[in-house]
Design an enzyme around this catalytic site. Structure first.
Site, mmCIF file in Angstrom:
data_model
loop_
_atom_site.group_PDB
_atom_site.id
_atom_site.type_symbol
_atom_site.label_atom_id
_atom_site.label_comp_id
_atom_site.label_asym_id
_atom_site.label_seq_id
_atom_site.Cartn_x
_atom_site.Cartn_y
_atom_site.Cartn_z
ATOM 1 N N LYS A 141 6.954 -17.782 -13.254
ATOM 2 C CA LYS A 141 5.684 -18.475 -13.520
ATOM 3 C C LYS A 141 5.257 -18.290 -14.981
ATOM 4 C CE LYS A 141 4.558 -17.564 -8.735
ATOM 5 N NZ LYS A 141 3.913 -16.633 -7.789
ATOM 6 N N LYS B 249 0.645 -7.744 -10.764
ATOM 7 C CA LYS B 249 1.461 -7.727 -9.547
ATOM 8 C C LYS B 249 0.968 -6.563 -8.712
ATOM 9 C CE LYS B 249 5.182 -7.271 -12.331
ATOM 10 N NZ LYS B 249 6.278 -8.196 -12.044
ATOM 11 N N ARG B 250 1.431 -6.431 -7.474
ATOM 12 C CA ARG B 250 1.032 -5.279 -6.679
ATOM 13 C C ARG B 250 1.360 -3.985 -7.431
ATOM 14 N NH1 ARG B 250 -0.803 -6.117 -1.295
ATOM 15 N NH2 ARG B 250 -0.785 -3.849 -1.252
ATOM 16 N N HIS C 104 14.537 -9.343 1.644
ATOM 17 C CA HIS C 104 13.742 -9.341 0.408
ATOM 18 C C HIS C 104 13.656 -7.985 -0.273
ATOM 19 C CE1 HIS C 104 11.799 -13.370 0.970
ATOM 20 N NE2 HIS C 104 12.042 -13.091 2.241
ATOM 21 N N LYS D 275 7.533 -0.701 -9.611
ATOM 22 C CA LYS D 275 7.228 -1.756 -10.593
ATOM 23 C C LYS D 275 6.797 -1.161 -11.942
ATOM 24 C CE LYS D 275 5.683 -4.937 -6.915
ATOM 25 N NZ LYS D 275 6.553 -6.136 -6.935
ATOM 26 N N THR E 200 8.866 -13.172 -8.738
ATOM 27 C CA THR E 200 8.675 -14.613 -8.894
ATOM 28 C C THR E 200 7.640 -14.911 -9.975
ATOM 29 O OG1 THR E 200 7.262 -14.415 -6.944
ATOM 30 C CG2 THR E 200 9.409 -15.456 -6.637
#
Ligand code: TH1
Length: 836
Positions: free
Chosen positions: A682, A567-568, A374, A573, A678
């Site tokens: 969504k 998100k985290r 991952h 990110k 992911t």
């Protein structure tokens, strides 16, 4: 001991078998019964929380019956099962999902209303089951939903953490972590005090020769901890298949040891032993994409893996089949490297305890396991120190050395004299201390290795596993692009949109075959449909605006463009780039005349996400977001034109509210760092557009929906290396707009700048590893395009509808079917409905 009832007495059992309720009246009767007997309360003493408990218990009764039937059927048919080993299952709430899957939510809604409750409020009473950090844990939860919905015989195995991911509070703009003690009332788990496994740690290995002259190893001494099983039913959607998620909880093994201490008056220390054993499953490690090599984490991994394998083998042995048939009945999927010790443990059991020859055993092991990678981030790749492993699991360490030896021998035969290659692919890294490279062990011990999106699956073959492609050939590697369950992420999170879609696609079939969404295309010009579509988005935004008002005090205009990044929090990110962009927008607005300002598009910049408690930079990002919000949101010149809000404690149930309310969401990782993502799927599925880099699943989303419907920007993965190199060794000029942003932060506009210094220096002084400055111009230019595009509401809505119509590929059902056919070789097994 045979515990089944003899045939003559079974008639009585059949006669008294409990039939579940079928209608609203039956539902109400069960709720009242549970309130009055199970909960020992009454109509004079029934709040929303009691109503939740009783509803959950009533629904649970239906699940249990299907669950038992499913397990009996799977055992009776001796079907091959897949076991999904994951240290994280980010389940969220269960009640709503259970009702939707059972198809009785409408009935429950009417029943609760008659009893004096609103179903929405009752559902909200439930705490999230938050046994995961982020995407990896939520993926495991989506997979369980799809496995059951597609009738695959499957079990999940995990740990029953007493504390899930911490709850996040924002105090004075800073993250504060509060323990998540979630087990006070959990109707969804069933303790199996009769299903236990003793797990050994430490000790030593005794080598001897048996009567046939074979060398045998016995692992002796050390200490034992008991694993107790807790089972959670996993209902499929529109099917009676109900699979099992088995979570292990640690307890002290009750032995004479404790008694001796007790008798000798050392009661306190025997209690301390008890507590020490229970710490193994006490807490989820709160790091996403980071591995810190803590001994307790290794203990968790072995504890869980050993208990699960023992359980799987116990089940296999009941079939009395020869060991060679093990891989025909059992597939085990490793969710990242966290369960890699399962490979070693199975080899140990087969060789040391069952007496198989090494090669025969190894063949069984490799054919049983599949490994999903991952991440390629080096700080997330697990390595365990050899001395630690030797101490905790002495026999396993020997077996790892042997696995490595035989593996390197085959490499040496194929690539003679290539010592550089041997060093590079060795499972043991020759560092000080030596380290076991778990990803290499997982790869060598599995028959398939997969990445989670196309780009990522290509990247692992050219970077971290490059040499292994040479050795094993390309067929060992495959891609299975991640997916999401449309049940939770459309039908449950966005019931009105789901209903609208069903009215245009011919019912709710799309929830089982998401490609049916393409039928929406035919209605693209239907004015009523488009209006209703827009109304639903607006209503979802109103609901989120209300939540924002209640939790932060900030008033946001639901007509504004909602720009979401949830998100985290992680440097890769790039939430820092997002907040720098918001500052840039603020400065531009400030510099405008009132007339110019009046022409601007109002925007709400919404953030949410947890920082790992020890991740300093991530915590600074949260602080900066809140500090910017405090200034911008109170600036009279700005008004509705820009609001910056941070939503506290982002989790699965918050996601279900936030995602349907997004106009545009941000998936802006440095190219090549986000394996898949992911939430991008969504958001699009809920009629939001996305701004993103060419990274992870963004690329396949673009392929499916078309590049006109996505805002892509930034450096491509193939250029990241050379840019990083040029930062360090060439000249590195800061983007001028970003320089202005830094200037403003350093002036103190957003409070004491000391607290933000390392965010700035990471970009300006320390090589800008995540390419924030390189991508900043295209990032803000792309946001300017978003503003323009949003003004054309008709074109925007067309984009949204067309995108949703093309999202069929991203169902986790598609994803699970690929795993089942290409990796696990398992078949669905339909369980007949009781009423059939
Ligand atoms: C995530 C990846 O970062 C994300 O891109 C991907 O969509 C998701 O997994 C599901 O495939 C990961 N989460 C973790 C968590 C830990 C270690 C590694 C990863 S990779 C603890």
């Amino acid at each position: 001991v045979e515990a089944s009832i003899p045939e003559p007495q079974r008639e009585a059992w059949r006669k008294h078998q409990v039939k579940g309720f079928k209608d609203q009246d039956g539902f109400e009767r069960e709720v009242v019964r549970h309130v009055e007997t199970t909960l020992a309360r009454s109509m004079y003493n029934c709040d929303e929380s009691a109503a939740y408990s009783a509803t959950a218990l009533a629904i649970r009764d239906l699940l249990i019956r299907r669950w038992n039937r499913t397990q009996q059927r799977q055992t009776f048919t001796d079907s091959k099962r897949v076991y999904y080993l994951s240290l994280e299952f980010l389940m969220g709430r269960t009640l709503d999902n259970a009702m939707l899957n059972l198809g009785n939510k409408e009935l429950a809604k009417a029943g609760l209303s008659e009893l004096g409750f609103r179903i929405e409020d009752v559902i909200q009473q439930e705490q999230d089951a938050a046994l995961g950090n982020g995407g990896l844990g939520r993926l495991a939860a989506c997979f369980l939903d799809s496995l059951a919905s597609l009738n695959y015989p499957a079990w999940g195995y995990g740990l029953r953490y007493r504390y899930g991911i911490f709850k996040q509070e924002i105090i004075d703009g800073y993250q504060v972590e509060v323990p998540d003690y979630w087990l006070d009332f959990n109707p969804w788990e069933f303790p199996r005090h009769d299903v236990t496994v003793d797990i050994q740690f430490y000790g030593h290995v005794v080598k001897s020769t048996d009567e046939n002259g074979r060398v045998v190893h016995r692992w002796e001494g050390g200490e034992t901890v008991k694993a107790v099983a807790y089972d959670v039913p996993i209902p499929g959607y529109g099917t009676s298949t109900t699979n099992n998620l088995r979570l292990w909880s640690s307890k002290a093994a009750s032995g004479e040891f404790d008694f001796q201490k007790f008798n000798s008056g050392d009661y306190e220390s025997s209690v301390a032993d008890q507590q020490r054993a229970e710490t193994i499953s006490a807490v989820l490690y709160p790091n996403d994409n980071l591995e810190r090599g803590k001994e307790l984490r290794l203990k968790q991994q072995y504890f869980w893996v050993a208990a699960s394998l023992y359980d799987i083998i116990r089940r296999f042995k009941k079939t009395k089949r020869p060991w060679s048939e093990f891989p025909e009945k059992v597939a085990i999927q490793l969710n990242d490297t966290h369960p890699t010790l399962a490979i070693v443990e199975l080899q140990r059991i087969l060789v040391d305890l069952e007496g198989l020859e090494w090669d025969k055993a190894w063949n069984i092991v490799v054919n049983t396991f599949g490994y999903t990678n991952h991440t390629v981030l080096p700080e997330a790749l697990e390595k365990w120190s050899v001395p630690l492993l030797q101490h905790l699991l002495p026999r396993h360490m020997q077996i790892i050395y042997d696995i490595n030896l035989f593996f390197l021998q085959t490499v040496e035969r194929e690539f003679p004299g290539n010592f550089g290659l041997l060093r590079d692919v060795s499972i043991i890294e020759e560092s000080q201390p030596k380290m076991v490279r778990m990803a290499f062990l997982a790869l060598v011990g599995s028959h398939k290795v997969n990445g989670v999106a196309e780009l990522h699956s290509d990247l692992i073959k050219t970077t971290i596993f490059k040499d292994f492609v040479q050795i094993f050939g390309p067929d060992k590697f495959t891609n299975v692009t991640n997916g999401i369950t449309p049940r939770r992420w459309l039908h449950q999170a966005n019931p009105r949109l789901s209903e609208l879609i069903s009215s245009k696609t011919g019912g709710y079939g799309f929830l089982k075959d998401l490609t049916q969404l393409n039928r929406l295309e035919e209605h693209i010009n239907d004015a009523d449909f488009r209006r209703e579509w827009a109304e639903i988005k607006y209503a979802n935004k109103v609901r989120l605006a209300k939540h924002i008002k209640e939790t932060t005090g900030v008033t946001v205009n639901p007509r504004a463009l909602f720009d979401v990044q949830v998100k985290r929090i992680h440097e890769y990110k790039r939430q820092q780039m997002n907040i720098f962009g918001a500052i840039h927008r603020y400065l531009k607005l400030k510099a405008m005349t009132p007339e110019e300002r009046a022409k601007q598009l109002p925007r709400v910049s919404i953030f949410g996400g947890k920082a790992a408690p020890g991740y300093w930079m991530a915590k600074q990002i949260i602080h900066l977001i809140n500090s910017v919000g405090a200034v911008v949101n109170n600036d009279k010149d700005i008004g509705d034109l820009l609001k910056v809000v941070f939503i506290e404690d982002y989790n699965v149930s918050k996601a279900e509210m936030i995602i349907p309310a997004s106009d545009i969401s941000e998936h802006i990782s440095t190219a090549g760092t986000e394996a898949s993502g992911t939430s991008n799927m969504k958001f699009v599925l809920n009629g939001g557009l996305i701004i993103g880099t060419c990274d992870g699943a963004n690329i396949e989303i673009t392929r499916e929906i078309g590049e006109d419907h996505i805002f892509l920007f930034g450096t491509l993965a193939e250029h990241v290396e050379e840019l990083r190199h040029s930062h360090l060794y060439g000249k590195h000029e800061l983007n001028p707009d970003l320089a202005r942003v830094f200037e403003e932060i350093e002036k103190g506009t957003f409070g004491n700048p000391d607290g933000f210094a390392s965010l700035i220096s990471a970009v300006r002084e320390h090589g800008d590893f995540y390419l924030v400055s390189d991508d900043f111009q295209s990032y803000i230019d792309t946001h300017a395009q978003v503003d323009v595009a949003y003004r054309d509401q008709e074109a925007w809505i067309t984009s949204c509808i067309k995108s949703v119509a093309s999202m069929g590929f991203f169902s986790s059902d598609r994803c699970i079917t690929e795993y089942a056919e290409e990796i696990w070789n398992i078949e669905p097994l339909k369980v007949k409905d009781e009423d059939d």
